[in-house]
Design a protein around this motif. Structure first.
Motif, PDB file in Angstrom:
ATOM      1  N   ASP A   4     -13.580  -3.514  39.932  1.00 41.38           N
ATOM      2  CA  ASP A   4     -14.425  -3.238  38.760  1.00 41.38           C
ATOM      3  C   ASP A   4     -15.819  -2.808  39.211  1.00 41.38           C
ATOM      4  OD1 ASP A   4     -15.234  -5.718  39.783  1.00 41.38           O
ATOM      5  OD2 ASP A   4     -16.071  -6.313  37.852  1.00 41.38           O
ATOM      6  N   ASP A  24     -10.458   3.547  34.230  1.00 40.52           N
ATOM      7  CA  ASP A  24     -10.154   2.532  33.217  1.00 40.52           C
ATOM      8  C   ASP A  24      -8.644   2.271  33.207  1.00 40.52           C
ATOM      9  OD1 ASP A  24     -10.183   0.739  31.174  1.00 40.52           O
ATOM     10  OD2 ASP A  24     -10.961   2.119  29.655  1.00 40.52           O
ATOM     11  N   HIS A  51      -6.715  -0.163  32.625  1.00 46.59           N
ATOM     12  CA  HIS A  51      -6.030  -0.913  31.564  1.00 46.59           C
ATOM     13  C   HIS A  51      -5.816  -0.091  30.294  1.00 46.59           C
ATOM     14  CE1 HIS A  51      -6.659  -5.170  33.389  1.00 46.59           C
ATOM     15  NE2 HIS A  51      -6.304  -4.285  34.280  1.00 46.59           N
ATOM     16  N   GLU A 104      -8.922  -9.457  38.802  1.00 44.54           N
ATOM     17  CA  GLU A 104      -8.688  -8.466  37.739  1.00 44.54           C
ATOM     18  C   GLU A 104      -8.634  -9.145  36.379  1.00 44.54           C
ATOM     19  OE1 GLU A 104      -5.237  -6.149  38.555  1.00 44.54           O
ATOM     20  OE2 GLU A 104      -5.397  -4.961  36.721  1.00 44.54           O
ATOM     21  N   SER A 140     -11.537  -8.219  33.814  1.00 42.44           N
ATOM     22  CA  SER A 140     -11.114  -7.432  32.646  1.00 42.44           C
ATOM     23  C   SER A 140     -11.299  -8.257  31.377  1.00 42.44           C
ATOM     24  CB  SER A 140      -9.680  -6.924  32.792  1.00 42.44           C
ATOM     25  OG  SER A 140      -8.790  -7.997  32.927  1.00 42.44           O
ATOM     26  N   ASN A 145     -14.958  -5.697  31.642  1.00 43.66           N
ATOM     27  CA  ASN A 145     -15.264  -4.697  32.685  1.00 43.66           C
ATOM     28  C   ASN A 145     -14.087  -3.729  32.846  1.00 43.66           C
ATOM     29  OD1 ASN A 145     -17.298  -6.507  33.029  1.00 43.66           O
ATOM     30  ND2 ASN A 145     -17.004  -6.821  35.225  1.00 43.66           N
ATOM     31  N   PRO A 146     -14.325  -2.425  32.824  1.00 45.18           N
ATOM     32  CA  PRO A 146     -13.228  -1.498  33.105  1.00 45.18           C
ATOM     33  C   PRO A 146     -12.786  -1.636  34.565  1.00 45.18           C
ATOM     34  CG  PRO A 146     -15.208  -0.328  32.358  1.00 45.18           C
ATOM     35  CD  PRO A 146     -15.597  -1.744  32.577  1.00 45.18           C
ATOM     36  N   ILE A 147     -11.500  -1.511  34.789  1.00 44.13           N
ATOM     37  CA  ILE A 147     -10.961  -1.625  36.151  1.00 44.13           C
ATOM     38  C   ILE A 147     -10.664  -0.216  36.674  1.00 44.13           C
ATOM     39  CG2 ILE A 147      -9.111  -2.608  37.568  1.00 44.13           C
ATOM     40  CD1 ILE A 147     -10.939  -4.721  36.084  1.00 44.13           C
TER      41      ILE A 147
END
Ligand code: SAM
Length: 211
Positions: free
Chosen positions: A153, A178, A180, A194, A198, A202-204
């Motif tokens: 992230d 992103d 997810h 993660e 997430s 937070n975008p992964i």
């Protein structure tokens, strides 16, 4: 990552049947370690081992090796494996700087890096697990044309990593900022970090690349 010392973890790691020890034959001997010639996938900096244990459960035809620097962290993965007793999962306690001492060229099929330490200071850039210095090490273990998957992230570390792939001449198979909410989410196995990051929104980021 804040580290809590776990008393007795160093001894437990040395005694564990699931940990391949420094003194054992290993480089070029992984078919003997696992008792078969199945492909080997490794996770470097596996932490408490949730991701690699889940993968080993899902894919019995692949051998997994989890690498972790600290006994106090590795002990949690060992405790999990003592319950699961997966025949296709082993661990190594080491600093990944020494990874070339453990695998022969072509012995590794795939590398996973998840939420690797960012080492934010410029002077520590070569310690980042996606630096060109580490990519050169990975080329010495991976089967030609094979590569790695990296999730984080940390946008700065991710952007640095994309540049390092270019500098090392690696080819990116895909990139997402992103994961997810992307097409690459199907079959995604979550790591501890993660899940934590997430759930904070937070975008992964994820990249798959090969040399
Ligand atoms: N991969 C796990 C996850 O996604 O939940 C853990 C992420 S944690 C931030 C990073 C882990 O990598 C820590 O457990 C740390 O000790 C380990 N690590 C960092 N640098 C390492 C190195 N050079 N060699 C082996 N392990 C390392």
């Amino acid at each position: 990552m804040r580290l809590k010392n776990v008393p007795g973890s160093r001894e437990a790691v040395v005694q564990s049947e699931y940990v391949v020890q420094e003194t054992e034959p290993k480089k070029g001997c992984w078919t003997e370690v696992f008792g078969n010639a199945n492909p080997i996938h490794i996770e470097i900096g596996m932490g408490k081992g949730r991701f690699i244990s889940d993968l080993a459960k899902l894919n019995p035809g692949i051998n997994y090796v989890g690498i972790e620097k600290y006994s106090s962290v590795l002990i949690r993965a060992i405790e999990k494996q003592e319950e699961l007793m997966l025949p296709n999962l082993k661990f190594i306690r080491m600093d990944a700087e020494n990874i070339c001492d453990w695998f022969e060229k072509g012995e590794v099929d795939k590398i996973y890096l998840n939420f690797s330490d960012p080492w934010p200071k410029d002077r520590h850039a070569k310690r980042r697990l996606t630096s060109v210095q580490f990519l050169a090490r990975y080329e010495k273990l991976l089967m030609p044309g094979h590569g790695l998957e990296f999730k984080t992230d940390n946008r700065d570390l991710f952007d640095f990593s994309l540049e390092q792939f270019d500098e090392a001449g690696w080819i990116k198979d895909y990139v997402t900022y992103d994961l997810h909410h992307s097409e690459y989410m199907e079959g995604n196995v979550m790591t501890e970090y993660e899940e934590k990051f997430s759930s904070m929104g937070n975008p992964i980021c994820k990249v798959a690349a090969h040399f």
